[in-house]
Design a protein around this motif. Structure first.
Motif, PDB file in Angstrom:
ATOM      1  N   ASP A 478       2.668  -1.175 -10.583  1.00  0.00           N
ATOM      2  CA  ASP A 478       3.967  -1.430  -9.950  1.00  0.00           C
ATOM      3  C   ASP A 478       4.921  -0.245 -10.102  1.00  0.00           C
ATOM      4  O   ASP A 478       5.607   0.154  -9.157  1.00  0.00           O
ATOM      5  N   GLU A 479       4.971   0.318 -11.310  1.00  0.00           N
ATOM      6  CA  GLU A 479       5.892   1.432 -11.541  1.00  0.00           C
ATOM      7  C   GLU A 479       5.519   2.637 -10.677  1.00  0.00           C
ATOM      8  O   GLU A 479       6.381   3.294 -10.080  1.00  0.00           O
ATOM      9  N   LYS A 480       4.215   2.899 -10.559  1.00  0.00           N
ATOM     10  CA  LYS A 480       3.773   4.020  -9.729  1.00  0.00           C
ATOM     11  C   LYS A 480       4.082   3.770  -8.263  1.00  0.00           C
ATOM     12  O   LYS A 480       4.530   4.679  -7.535  1.00  0.00           O
ATOM     13  N   LEU A 481       3.879   2.541  -7.804  1.00  0.00           N
ATOM     14  CA  LEU A 481       4.148   2.219  -6.407  1.00  0.00           C
ATOM     15  C   LEU A 481       5.623   2.365  -6.084  1.00  0.00           C
ATOM     16  O   LEU A 481       5.989   2.914  -5.034  1.00  0.00           O
ATOM     17  N   CYS A 482       6.481   1.896  -6.985  1.00  0.00           N
ATOM     18  CA  CYS A 482       7.924   2.039  -6.762  1.00  0.00           C
ATOM     19  C   CYS A 482       8.330   3.510  -6.763  1.00  0.00           C
ATOM     20  O   CYS A 482       9.189   3.932  -5.971  1.00  0.00           O
ATOM     21  N   GLY A 483       7.699   4.299  -7.627  1.00  0.00           N
ATOM     22  CA  GLY A 483       8.001   5.729  -7.651  1.00  0.00           C
ATOM     23  C   GLY A 483       7.601   6.415  -6.349  1.00  0.00           C
ATOM     24  O   GLY A 483       8.332   7.269  -5.833  1.00  0.00           O
ATOM     25  N   LEU A 484       6.442   6.038  -5.797  1.00  0.00           N
ATOM     26  CA  LEU A 484       6.003   6.622  -4.520  1.00  0.00           C
ATOM     27  C   LEU A 484       6.940   6.223  -3.388  1.00  0.00           C
ATOM     28  O   LEU A 484       7.258   7.038  -2.507  1.00  0.00           O
ATOM     29  N   LEU A 485       7.398   4.977  -3.389  1.00  0.00           N
ATOM     30  CA  LEU A 485       8.348   4.552  -2.359  1.00  0.00           C
ATOM     31  C   LEU A 485       9.615   5.390  -2.430  1.00  0.00           C
ATOM     32  O   LEU A 485      10.174   5.795  -1.401  1.00  0.00           O
ATOM     33  N   ASP A 486      10.059   5.675  -3.640  1.00  0.00           N
ATOM     34  CA  ASP A 486      11.269   6.490  -3.812  1.00  0.00           C
ATOM     35  C   ASP A 486      11.030   7.909  -3.305  1.00  0.00           C
ATOM     36  O   ASP A 486      11.878   8.483  -2.591  1.00  0.00           O
ATOM     37  N   LEU A 487       9.892   8.511  -3.657  1.00  0.00           N
ATOM     38  CA  LEU A 487       9.589   9.872  -3.219  1.00  0.00           C
ATOM     39  C   LEU A 487       9.446   9.976  -1.701  1.00  0.00           C
ATOM     40  O   LEU A 487       9.725  11.028  -1.111  1.00  0.00           O
ATOM     41  N   LEU A 488       9.038   8.880  -1.070  1.00  0.00           N
ATOM     42  CA  LEU A 488       8.837   8.885   0.383  1.00  0.00           C
ATOM     43  C   LEU A 488      10.061   8.391   1.149  1.00  0.00           C
ATOM     44  O   LEU A 488       9.994   8.190   2.365  1.00  0.00           O
ATOM     45  N   GLY A 489      11.160   8.198   0.441  1.00  0.00           N
ATOM     46  CA  GLY A 489      12.384   7.778   1.105  1.00  0.00           C
ATOM     47  C   GLY A 489      12.415   6.302   1.458  1.00  0.00           C
ATOM     48  O   GLY A 489      13.149   5.896   2.371  1.00  0.00           O
ATOM     49  N   LEU A 490      11.649   5.498   0.738  1.00  0.00           N
ATOM     50  CA  LEU A 490      11.593   4.067   1.000  1.00  0.00           C
ATOM     51  C   LEU A 490      11.995   3.260  -0.233  1.00  0.00           C
ATOM     52  O   LEU A 490      11.512   2.144  -0.443  1.00  0.00           O
ATOM     53  N   ALA A 491      12.912   3.808  -1.024  1.00  0.00           N
ATOM     54  CA  ALA A 491      13.298   3.141  -2.268  1.00  0.00           C
ATOM     55  C   ALA A 491      13.893   1.760  -2.014  1.00  0.00           C
ATOM     56  O   ALA A 491      13.776   0.862  -2.858  1.00  0.00           O
ATOM     57  N   ARG A 492      14.502   1.550  -0.845  1.00  0.00           N
ATOM     58  CA  ARG A 492      15.116   0.253  -0.552  1.00  0.00           C
ATOM     59  C   ARG A 492      14.084  -0.876  -0.510  1.00  0.00           C
ATOM     60  O   ARG A 492      14.433  -2.058  -0.612  1.00  0.00           O
ATOM     61  N   LEU A 493      12.791  -0.522  -0.333  1.00  0.00           N
ATOM     62  CA  LEU A 493      11.739  -1.529  -0.248  1.00  0.00           C
ATOM     63  C   LEU A 493      11.185  -1.938  -1.612  1.00  0.00           C
ATOM     64  O   LEU A 493      10.429  -2.897  -1.701  1.00  0.00           O
ATOM     65  N   ALA A 494      11.533  -1.205  -2.662  1.00  0.00           N
ATOM     66  CA  ALA A 494      10.970  -1.482  -3.988  1.00  0.00           C
ATOM     67  C   ALA A 494      11.203  -2.915  -4.452  1.00  0.00           C
ATOM     68  O   ALA A 494      10.289  -3.548  -5.009  1.00  0.00           O
ATOM     69  N   PRO A 495      12.406  -3.506  -4.240  1.00  0.00           N
ATOM     70  CA  PRO A 495      12.593  -4.907  -4.669  1.00  0.00           C
ATOM     71  C   PRO A 495      11.701  -5.901  -3.921  1.00  0.00           C
ATOM     72  O   PRO A 495      11.518  -7.032  -4.366  1.00  0.00           O
ATOM     73  N   GLN A 496      11.153  -5.494  -2.796  1.00  0.00           N
ATOM     74  CA  GLN A 496      10.300  -6.381  -1.992  1.00  0.00           C
ATOM     75  C   GLN A 496       8.816  -6.086  -2.195  1.00  0.00           C
ATOM     76  O   GLN A 496       7.982  -6.488  -1.387  1.00  0.00           O
ATOM     77  N   LEU A 497       8.488  -5.429  -3.293  1.00  0.00           N
ATOM     78  CA  LEU A 497       7.122  -4.962  -3.520  1.00  0.00           C
ATOM     79  C   LEU A 497       6.117  -6.103  -3.461  1.00  0.00           C
ATOM     80  O   LEU A 497       5.005  -5.925  -2.940  1.00  0.00           O
ATOM     81  N   HIS A 498       6.462  -7.284  -3.955  1.00  0.00           N
ATOM     82  CA  HIS A 498       5.526  -8.408  -4.003  1.00  0.00           C
ATOM     83  C   HIS A 498       5.922  -9.530  -3.039  1.00  0.00           C
ATOM     84  O   HIS A 498       5.538 -10.687  -3.235  1.00  0.00           O
ATOM     85  N   GLU A 499       6.655  -9.170  -2.017  1.00  0.00           N
ATOM     86  CA  GLU A 499       7.058 -10.152  -1.008  1.00  0.00           C
ATOM     87  C   GLU A 499       6.011 -10.206   0.109  1.00  0.00           C
ATOM     88  O   GLU A 499       5.692  -9.186   0.718  1.00  0.00           O
ATOM     89  N   TYR A 500       5.504 -11.396   0.355  1.00  0.00           N
ATOM     90  CA  TYR A 500       4.500 -11.563   1.414  1.00  0.00           C
ATOM     91  C   TYR A 500       5.207 -11.557   2.767  1.00  0.00           C
ATOM     92  O   TYR A 500       6.160 -12.297   2.991  1.00  0.00           O
ATOM     93  N   ALA A 501       4.723 -10.717   3.689  1.00  0.00           N
ATOM     94  CA  ALA A 501       5.346 -10.620   5.012  1.00  0.00           C
ATOM     95  C   ALA A 501       4.372  -9.974   5.988  1.00  0.00           C
ATOM     96  O   ALA A 501       3.342  -9.408   5.593  1.00  0.00           O
ATOM     97  N   VAL A 502       4.698 -10.078   7.265  1.00  0.00           N
ATOM     98  CA  VAL A 502       3.948  -9.363   8.298  1.00  0.00           C
ATOM     99  C   VAL A 502       4.620  -7.998   8.436  1.00  0.00           C
ATOM    100  O   VAL A 502       5.446  -7.775   9.321  1.00  0.00           O
ATOM    101  N   TRP A 503       4.247  -7.070   7.581  1.00  0.00           N
ATOM    102  CA  TRP A 503       4.974  -5.814   7.450  1.00  0.00           C
ATOM    103  C   TRP A 503       4.857  -4.925   8.678  1.00  0.00           C
ATOM    104  O   TRP A 503       5.747  -4.120   8.961  1.00  0.00           O
TER     105      TRP A 503
END
Length: 585
Positions: A478-503
């Motif tokens: 989880d920590e690595k995934l959130c870090g990658l989201l931040d590096l790719l400019g998608l930090a706003r999605l980190a709180p939704q990491l385990h949210e089921y959705a049609v992404w």
């Protein structure tokens, strides 16, 4: 003719013929059905086979109890006709007890059937899914355009096949018990008929029995003659319904693009056109069903008066009692239902055959040999090599003459060329999902290879699942995934990491490409092929993504297809695809 309708669908509706019917017949479908049934009972011999045996025995036992109840009801009728009320109550109690036993056996047989149905469905579904998903067959049959909607055949046709086999098979076997019981009863009720009137010096025994058998065989033949179109109509109906569902799903899955391009009228015309074909097929289907319904109902009407007419001469002569009419009628009807089991089940047998035909066609397509073209093999080495490789169009003409090509770990290779030059197809050929060509592609057995297309696959699930695909997400990452989201400019999605959705319906194309980039970083491939994988990004985001790939995959080979010059700086070697040949720069 409306051009948005598949011509093959129109032809199938007009002729009532489909590839499944044209590719086989009653014989192949029956042999296929028997082979599938035998394979299941070989795999589930004790539980599945044992439950079916219990089902058959109880069904036969139920027929025995029903016959005894019929005999007691005849005794009640005779007692009432003779104005003897004494035995009636006792006989009625016996009939009720026999009915209760019959009810219990019926419930147990139903339970056995449902248990076997889910066990058989699991067996057939697992086998079909394994065959469909192994060796990229699911992709190969889509390329060949040789099979429509395999998912429907695996889900619905297997369900129908099992339902009909378990409803019809044991029932047909169990029908032999009432046939034997009621045949003996009908024979015993048949009084000898002198044949001296027609010049024969002997009596006819078992006249009622022979009448029942003769009528049943004749009516079985008539049912087949009148109802044989039902199977073809059912197969065409299933194909049309699948097309209709698929077209509606296409609208749902591409709703935004259709809304942007004001395409609702086009899709309305297409859906109405397909439904028009369904209506056209429904006419044939309805006529076939009505013919079979006539074959089912006519004997019931005839049996209202036939037993009385048959027994009348003997009753008038005092050789039979009035209550015997009920017993003769029940026995005659039971023999007809047992011997003529095909008549009673003809509509269901037609549906069973249609499901068998569709499953047989699926198996034939899955077992069809792959297109003999580019050979793929594994090696203990560390390089990807193409030897004497030529990539063809499906019609056999040359697309790209590759020759010999070696890609080593750590390479940074950019493939350029005009649109349609064959760059993406070259990557597909290396990946083993483009069979048209000749030569050999050798892949390292111990190396991990990833292909990142322009539009990466985004399955329904959690964001963590998307970034870990095809592996399952692990909480430790989880920590690595959130870090990658931040590096790719998608930090706003980190709180939704385990949210089921049609992404795929939530993320923009550029965001999907960045999530896909995070996916390959998580999976740490040794060879990474990118096919326009940054086309939806601005130059700054594209440069940031390639920098992250360089940083996190320092030893991996990165092979890119791109049109922008800004990508050049991240590669040390360039190949141009020019007029079907590779030019190394």
């Amino acid at each position: 003719m409306d051009p948005v309708i598949d011509p093959s669908m129109r032809a199938a509706t007009a002729t009532n013929l489909s590839p499944e019917i044209l590719s086989g017949g009653t014989g192949p479908d029956m042999r296929f059905t028997l082979r599938l049934v035998a394979s299941y009972f070989a795999a589930d011999r004790w539980i599945g086979g044992g439950l079916v045996i219990v089902y058959i025995l109880l069904a036969g036992g139920g027929s025995f109890f029903m016959l005894k109840a019929q005999e007691k009801l005849a005794d009640i009728t005779n007692a009432l006709a003779a104005r003897q009320g004494g035995p009636v109550l006792g006989l009625a109690v016996i009939v009720l007890c026999l009915g209760l036993v019959f009810l219990v056996t019926a419930l147990i047989t139903e339970l056995c059937q449902y248990v076997v149905r889910i066990r058989a469905r699991r067996y057939f579904t697992e086998n079909a899914l394994s065959k469909w998903l192994t060796g990229n067959r699911f992709h190969r049959i889509e390329q060949a355009v040789s099979l429509d909607y395999p998912e429907q055949r695996i889900q619905e046709d297997i369900y129908i096949f099992i339902e009909k086999v378990l409803a019809l098979g044991p029932g047909m076997i169990a029908s032999m018990v009432p046939m034997a019981l009621y045949s003996m009863k009908l024979w015993s009720l048949s009084l000898p008929i002198p044949l001296t009137a027609i010049g024969l010096p002997f009596n006819l025994h078992g006249a009622f029995f022979f009448a029942a058998i003769g009528f049943t065989l004749f009516w079985t033949y008539m049912t087949h003659v009148l109802g044989r179109d039902l199977t073809a109509s059912e197969v065409v109906r299933q194909n049309l319904e699948a097309e209709f569902r698929h077209d509606m799903a296409t609208v749902r899955e591409n709703s935004e693009a259709i809304a942007f391009e004001r395409g609702s009228e086009h899709h309305a015309n297409r859906l109405n056109g397909v439904f028009g074909l369904i209506r056209g097929n429904w006419h044939r289907y309805t006529v076939a069903q009505l013919k079979i319904r006539f074959c089912l109902n006519f004997p019931s009407m005839a049996f209202l008066v036939l037993p009385s007419l048959m027994c009348a001469p003997f009753i008038l002569d005092g050789k039979m009692q009035v209550g015997d009419i009920q017993l003769v009628g029940a026995s005659f009807n039971a023999v007809y239902l047992s011997v003529g089991v095909v008549i009673q089940m003809y509509a269901q047998l037609a549906i069973l055959r249609s499901a068998a035909a569709r499953l047989r066609y699926l198996e034939e397509r899955l077992n069809a040999p792959a297109h003999a073209g580019i050979d793929h093999s594994m090696t203990t080495g560390h390089d990807i090599r193409a030897e004497r490789l030529t990539v063809f169009y499906p019609d056999g003409t040359t697309m790209v003459n590759v020759g010999d090509l070696a890609i080593r770990r750590g390479d940074r290779l950019l493939i350029k060329g005009k649109s349609g030059a064959g760059k993406s197809t070259l990557l597909r050929a290396i990946a083993g999902i483009w069979p048209f060509g000749r030569g050999e592609v050798i892949l390292p057995a111990e190396s991990k290879v990833c292909f990142l297309p322009q539009r990466a696959y985004m399955p329904d699930g959690t964001l963590a699942g998307l970034m870990s695909y095809p592996n399952e997400p692990e909480p430790a990452l989880d920590e690595k995934l959130c870090g990658l989201l931040d590096l790719l400019g998608l930090a706003r999605l980190a709180p939704q990491l385990h949210e089921y959705a049609v992404w795929r319906n939530i993320l923009s194309p550029g965001e999907q490409q960045r999530v896909a980039a995070a996916r390959v970083i998580v999976n740490q491939p040794d060879y990474l092929f990118l096919d326009e994988a940054t086309s939806a990004l601005d130059s700054h985001s594209e440069a940031n993504l390639y920098s992250l790939l360089d940083e996190h995959l320092p030893d991996a080979a990165i092979i890119s297809i791109a049109h922008r010059q800004t990508v050049q700086q991240f590669h040390t070697k360039t190949i141009n695809v020019v007029d079907g040949t590779l030019v190394v720069i």
